[in-house]
Design a protein around this motif. Structure first.
Motif, PDB file in Angstrom:
ATOM      1  N   LEU A   1     -57.598  63.852 -30.075  1.00  0.00           N
ATOM      2  CA  LEU A   1     -56.794  62.757 -30.627  1.00  0.00           C
ATOM      3  C   LEU A   1     -55.538  63.350 -31.247  1.00  0.00           C
ATOM      4  CD1 LEU A   1     -56.870  59.643 -31.085  1.00  0.00           C
ATOM      5  CD2 LEU A   1     -57.698  60.148 -33.411  1.00  0.00           C
ATOM      6  N   VAL A   2     -54.384  63.002 -30.687  1.00  0.00           N
ATOM      7  CA  VAL A   2     -53.105  63.537 -31.151  1.00  0.00           C
ATOM      8  C   VAL A   2     -52.144  62.387 -31.413  1.00  0.00           C
ATOM      9  CG1 VAL A   2     -53.381  65.694 -29.864  1.00  0.00           C
ATOM     10  CG2 VAL A   2     -52.220  63.749 -28.785  1.00  0.00           C
ATOM     11  N   ARG A   3     -51.040  62.707 -32.084  1.00  0.00           N
ATOM     12  CA  ARG A   3     -49.985  61.721 -32.260  1.00  0.00           C
ATOM     13  C   ARG A   3     -49.189  61.585 -30.963  1.00  0.00           C
ATOM     14  NH1 ARG A   3     -50.965  58.401 -36.475  1.00  0.00           N
ATOM     15  NH2 ARG A   3     -51.873  59.639 -38.170  1.00  0.00           N
ATOM     16  N   GLN A   4     -48.749  60.380 -30.683  1.00  0.00           N
ATOM     17  CA  GLN A   4     -47.891  60.170 -29.531  1.00  0.00           C
ATOM     18  C   GLN A   4     -46.631  61.023 -29.658  1.00  0.00           C
ATOM     19  OE1 GLN A   4     -46.897  56.027 -29.155  1.00  0.00           O
ATOM     20  NE2 GLN A   4     -49.024  55.358 -28.981  1.00  0.00           N
ATOM     21  N   ARG A   5     -46.033  61.316 -28.531  1.00  0.00           N
ATOM     22  CA  ARG A   5     -44.713  61.941 -28.578  1.00  0.00           C
ATOM     23  C   ARG A   5     -43.721  60.934 -29.165  1.00  0.00           C
ATOM     24  NH1 ARG A   5     -44.685  66.706 -25.936  1.00  0.00           N
ATOM     25  NH2 ARG A   5     -46.188  67.034 -24.249  1.00  0.00           N
ATOM     26  N   VAL A   6     -42.839  61.414 -30.025  1.00  0.00           N
ATOM     27  CA  VAL A   6     -41.833  60.523 -30.602  1.00  0.00           C
ATOM     28  C   VAL A   6     -40.871  60.097 -29.492  1.00  0.00           C
ATOM     29  CG1 VAL A   6     -39.994  60.290 -32.299  1.00  0.00           C
ATOM     30  CG2 VAL A   6     -42.029  61.642 -32.846  1.00  0.00           C
ATOM     31  N   LYS A   7     -40.746  58.798 -29.316  1.00  0.00           N
ATOM     32  CA  LYS A   7     -39.847  58.252 -28.293  1.00  0.00           C
ATOM     33  C   LYS A   7     -38.459  58.075 -28.909  1.00  0.00           C
ATOM     34  CE  LYS A   7     -43.595  55.732 -26.002  1.00  0.00           C
ATOM     35  NZ  LYS A   7     -44.121  54.389 -25.647  1.00  0.00           N
ATOM     36  N   VAL A   8     -37.495  58.789 -28.349  1.00  0.00           N
ATOM     37  CA  VAL A   8     -36.130  58.781 -28.879  1.00  0.00           C
ATOM     38  C   VAL A   8     -35.186  58.178 -27.852  1.00  0.00           C
ATOM     39  CG1 VAL A   8     -34.252  60.168 -29.828  1.00  0.00           C
ATOM     40  CG2 VAL A   8     -36.629  60.855 -30.225  1.00  0.00           C
ATOM     41  N   ALA A   9     -34.368  57.232 -28.298  1.00  0.00           N
ATOM     42  CA  ALA A   9     -33.310  56.671 -27.463  1.00  0.00           C
ATOM     43  C   ALA A   9     -31.986  57.310 -27.854  1.00  0.00           C
ATOM     44  CB  ALA A   9     -33.236  55.158 -27.633  1.00  0.00           C
ATOM     45  N   LEU A  10     -31.241  57.767 -26.859  1.00  0.00           N
ATOM     46  CA  LEU A  10     -29.934  58.391 -27.085  1.00  0.00           C
ATOM     47  C   LEU A  10     -28.839  57.497 -26.527  1.00  0.00           C
ATOM     48  CD1 LEU A  10     -30.275  62.213 -26.327  1.00  0.00           C
ATOM     49  CD2 LEU A  10     -29.182  61.197 -28.322  1.00  0.00           C
ATOM     50  N   ILE A  11     -27.930  57.076 -27.407  1.00  0.00           N
ATOM     51  CA  ILE A  11     -26.801  56.238 -27.000  1.00  0.00           C
ATOM     52  C   ILE A  11     -25.520  57.022 -27.240  1.00  0.00           C
ATOM     53  CG2 ILE A  11     -25.538  54.102 -27.437  1.00  0.00           C
ATOM     54  CD1 ILE A  11     -28.147  52.906 -28.523  1.00  0.00           C
ATOM     55  N   SER A  12     -24.703  57.141 -26.226  1.00  0.00           N
ATOM     56  CA  SER A  12     -23.383  57.747 -26.402  1.00  0.00           C
ATOM     57  C   SER A  12     -22.328  56.642 -26.420  1.00  0.00           C
ATOM     58  CB  SER A  12     -23.075  58.723 -25.264  1.00  0.00           C
ATOM     59  OG  SER A  12     -23.818  59.917 -25.428  1.00  0.00           O
ATOM     60  N   THR A  13     -21.306  56.793 -27.265  1.00  0.00           N
ATOM     61  CA  THR A  13     -20.297  55.753 -27.414  1.00  0.00           C
ATOM     62  C   THR A  13     -18.898  56.320 -27.211  1.00  0.00           C
ATOM     63  OG1 THR A  13     -19.970  56.078 -29.784  1.00  0.00           O
ATOM     64  CG2 THR A  13     -21.789  54.653 -29.125  1.00  0.00           C
ATOM     65  N   GLY A  14     -18.020  55.464 -26.714  1.00  0.00           N
ATOM     66  CA  GLY A  14     -16.622  55.852 -26.587  1.00  0.00           C
ATOM     67  C   GLY A  14     -16.022  55.471 -25.254  1.00  0.00           C
ATOM     68  N   ASP A  15     -14.816  54.882 -25.291  1.00  0.00           N
ATOM     69  CA  ASP A  15     -14.120  54.502 -24.062  1.00  0.00           C
ATOM     70  C   ASP A  15     -13.690  55.704 -23.238  1.00  0.00           C
ATOM     71  OD1 ASP A  15     -14.368  51.820 -24.587  1.00  0.00           O
ATOM     72  OD2 ASP A  15     -12.411  51.634 -25.557  1.00  0.00           O
ATOM     73  N   GLU A  16     -13.618  56.865 -23.896  1.00  0.00           N
ATOM     74  CA  GLU A  16     -13.143  58.062 -23.195  1.00  0.00           C
ATOM     75  C   GLU A  16     -14.236  58.768 -22.412  1.00  0.00           C
ATOM     76  OE1 GLU A  16     -14.690  59.643 -27.126  1.00  0.00           O
ATOM     77  OE2 GLU A  16     -13.887  57.787 -26.281  1.00  0.00           O
ATOM     78  N   LEU A  17     -15.500  58.355 -22.596  1.00  0.00           N
ATOM     79  CA  LEU A  17     -16.617  59.068 -21.976  1.00  0.00           C
ATOM     80  C   LEU A  17     -16.908  58.576 -20.566  1.00  0.00           C
ATOM     81  CD1 LEU A  17     -19.241  59.264 -24.880  1.00  0.00           C
ATOM     82  CD2 LEU A  17     -17.561  60.970 -24.181  1.00  0.00           C
ATOM     83  N   VAL A  18     -17.293  59.525 -19.716  1.00  0.00           N
ATOM     84  CA  VAL A  18     -17.833  59.193 -18.393  1.00  0.00           C
ATOM     85  C   VAL A  18     -19.086  60.027 -18.190  1.00  0.00           C
ATOM     86  CG1 VAL A  18     -15.613  58.578 -17.385  1.00  0.00           C
ATOM     87  CG2 VAL A  18     -16.423  60.940 -17.223  1.00  0.00           C
ATOM     88  N   ASP A  19     -19.966  59.543 -17.325  1.00  0.00           N
ATOM     89  CA  ASP A  19     -21.187  60.292 -17.045  1.00  0.00           C
ATOM     90  C   ASP A  19     -20.849  61.561 -16.261  1.00  0.00           C
ATOM     91  OD1 ASP A  19     -24.225  60.174 -17.147  1.00  0.00           O
ATOM     92  OD2 ASP A  19     -23.878  60.551 -15.009  1.00  0.00           O
ATOM     93  N   ILE A  20     -21.750  62.526 -16.320  1.00  0.00           N
ATOM     94  CA  ILE A  20     -21.484  63.823 -15.686  1.00  0.00           C
ATOM     95  C   ILE A  20     -21.391  63.712 -14.161  1.00  0.00           C
ATOM     96  CG2 ILE A  20     -22.530  65.126 -17.565  1.00  0.00           C
ATOM     97  CD1 ILE A  20     -25.000  65.504 -15.808  1.00  0.00           C
ATOM     98  N   HIS A  21     -21.883  62.619 -13.589  1.00  0.00           N
ATOM     99  CA  HIS A  21     -21.820  62.442 -12.138  1.00  0.00           C
ATOM    100  C   HIS A  21     -20.470  61.896 -11.678  1.00  0.00           C
ATOM    101  CE1 HIS A  21     -26.171  62.127 -13.160  1.00  0.00           C
ATOM    102  NE2 HIS A  21     -26.267  62.945 -12.134  1.00  0.00           N
ATOM    103  N   GLU A  22     -19.645  61.436 -12.618  1.00  0.00           N
ATOM    104  CA  GLU A  22     -18.380  60.819 -12.258  1.00  0.00           C
ATOM    105  C   GLU A  22     -17.242  61.834 -12.270  1.00  0.00           C
ATOM    106  OE1 GLU A  22     -17.497  57.195 -14.353  1.00  0.00           O
ATOM    107  OE2 GLU A  22     -19.628  56.780 -14.683  1.00  0.00           O
ATOM    108  N   THR A  23     -16.183  61.506 -11.549  1.00  0.00           N
ATOM    109  CA  THR A  23     -14.977  62.333 -11.551  1.00  0.00           C
ATOM    110  C   THR A  23     -14.158  62.013 -12.788  1.00  0.00           C
ATOM    111  OG1 THR A  23     -14.920  62.344  -9.145  1.00  0.00           O
ATOM    112  CG2 THR A  23     -12.880  62.940 -10.287  1.00  0.00           C
ATOM    113  N   VAL A  24     -13.773  63.057 -13.515  1.00  0.00           N
ATOM    114  CA  VAL A  24     -13.034  62.869 -14.762  1.00  0.00           C
ATOM    115  C   VAL A  24     -11.563  62.609 -14.459  1.00  0.00           C
ATOM    116  CG1 VAL A  24     -12.337  63.975 -16.915  1.00  0.00           C
ATOM    117  CG2 VAL A  24     -14.625  64.348 -16.024  1.00  0.00           C
TER     118      VAL A  24
END
Length: 414
Positions: free
Chosen positions: A179-202
């Protein structure tokens, strides 16, 4: 709320700890093989003695130790060999005075025997006769029943992280589920009009979303289950919608960027809009990482981190990781490994503020020289060059060239 009214680092940690009192992720049962690195949700006790019977640690003969006292090469002790113990089988015989039984390493010590004499210190004129050429003490060359782990002994404490050693002893006791504790579920939100995902061309004026991946890796290394929620543009309504969605299915939310006081930074507004108690502080007296936000939406802690990757990772190390340990129910904590080093240059620091510097270590005789890697908090390449981090506490105004310091390693000691 004015973020320039910064909390000292220790008070920020205390406020976070107070807010998370009693907030712990739920337990779950996992297979033993999946329990490594998880936090035990209850004390784990041995259901049986380990070993379950007295075992020999050498190849030799089980004897009564009293029968060997005074034995030597010139005056050996005489025994009658009454049988042999076989691996994986019970020892049905019981030794009387002057008797011996051949036994392999790991074999069951028969009743009446309290020691094992090594094969190297014996001679056998024939199969039924044994000469012991030295004495053995009670308990020598054997492990008694329950000597390793006695039935009922606590092997893992509630709140303790399960290590490979724990896995081994639990397996030896036949424990298949934990019997163990669940893994902590973390949501990561990035913000900013200047950001693009790493799959996109900058395009000109844009940058890739570094923090989702750098912080995500850091959190996974800490044992969390991480969800990348993607990039939220600088729009209040979109921000609130993304944060509301993240708090529904996660134990903790991290917002990267939007923690300053600009007109388009919506973190404070969104946290306060979605539930009590809302924002609990905005600003910590640290460098880098000053504009850090912490709040709670009901029972879900929210961190607003600086958008600059180096600052975000420093703050995560100093305040997010302690919060994760509280959420996971971890009661014991091993401080990061630190090494002593001689500082390679003067470092100025502002009293009243905790300063953190990335450090490159150079061997210097039997010690190290610590070279600060100086640069702005947006320069992610700094981290790849660093071996560790130097902390200058708020009550110091700096350090001098050659001063002995402690460096917290951030790279494997290998």
């Amino acid at each position: 709320m004015d973020f320039f009214q910064c909390l000292p680092l220790d008070k920020a940690r205390d406020r976070i700890a107070g807010s998370l009192a009693g907030v712990t992720v739920a337990p779950e049962t996992v297979l033993l093989i999946d329990a490594l690195g998880r936090v035990a949700a209850q004390d784990l006790r041995s259901p049986e003695d380990l070993p379950p019977f007295s075992r020999s640690t050498v190849d030799g003969f089980a004897v009564r130790s009293a029968d060997t006292f005074g034995a030597s090469e010139t005056a050996p002790a005489f025994f009658v060999v009454i049988g042999e113990v076989f691996m994986g089988q019970a020892a049905p015989m019981e030794l009387a005075p002057g008797q011996a039984v051949a036994i392999p390493t790991g074999g069951m010590v028969p009743a009446g025997a309290d020691a094992v004499i090594m094969l190297e210190y014996t001679e056998q004129p024939d199969r039924q006769t044994l000469l012991a050429l030295k004495p053995v003490a009670p308990g020598e060359n054997m492990v008694a029943k329950g000597e390793d782990v006695s039935a009922g002994r606590r092997m893992v404490k509630q709140g303790q992280k399960i290590t490979p050693g724990h896995i081994g002893v639990l397996a030896a006791c036949g424990i298949t589920e934990v019997l163990v504790r669940q893994r902590v579920k973390v949501a990561l939100i990035s913000t900013g009009d200047e950001l693009v995902d790493i799959h996109e061309t900058v395009q000109m004026g844009q940058i890739r979303d570094v923090n989702s991946y750098a912080l995500g890796a850091m959190l996974k290394e800490a044992g969390c289950q991480v969800t990348l929620m993607g990039i939220v543009r600088d729009c209040g309504a979109d921000f609130i919608e993304a944060l509301q969605k993240a708090t529904k299915d996660h134990h903790l939310v991290i917002i990267s960027g939007g923690s300053s006081v600009g007109a388009r930074d919506y973190t404070v507004e969104a946290i306060n809009a979605l539930g009590d108690p809302g924002v609990l502080f905005h600003g910590i007296a640290v460098k880098p990482g000053k504009p850090t936000i912490f709040g709670m939406i009901h029972q879900v802690p929210i961190f607003g981190l600086p958008g600059h990757p180096v600052a975000a990772m420093v703050v995560s190390e100093q305040v997010v990781k302690p919060a994760l340990r509280l959420l996971s129910g971890q009661s014991e904590y091993t401080e990061p490994y630190r090494v002593s080093a001689s500082l390679g240059r003067n470092l100025a620091s502002t009293p009243g503020r905790d300063d953190f510097f990335w450090i490159r270590l150079h061997p210097q005789g039997e010690s190290y020289r610590a070279e600060p890697i100086l640069g702005k908090s947006g320069l992610i390449g700094l981290i790849t060059e660093a071996d560790g981090m130097l902390h200058i506490p708020a009550d110091q105004s700096g350090l001098y060239d050659g001063e002995q310091v402690k460096i917290m390693l951030t790279r494997s000691r290998e």
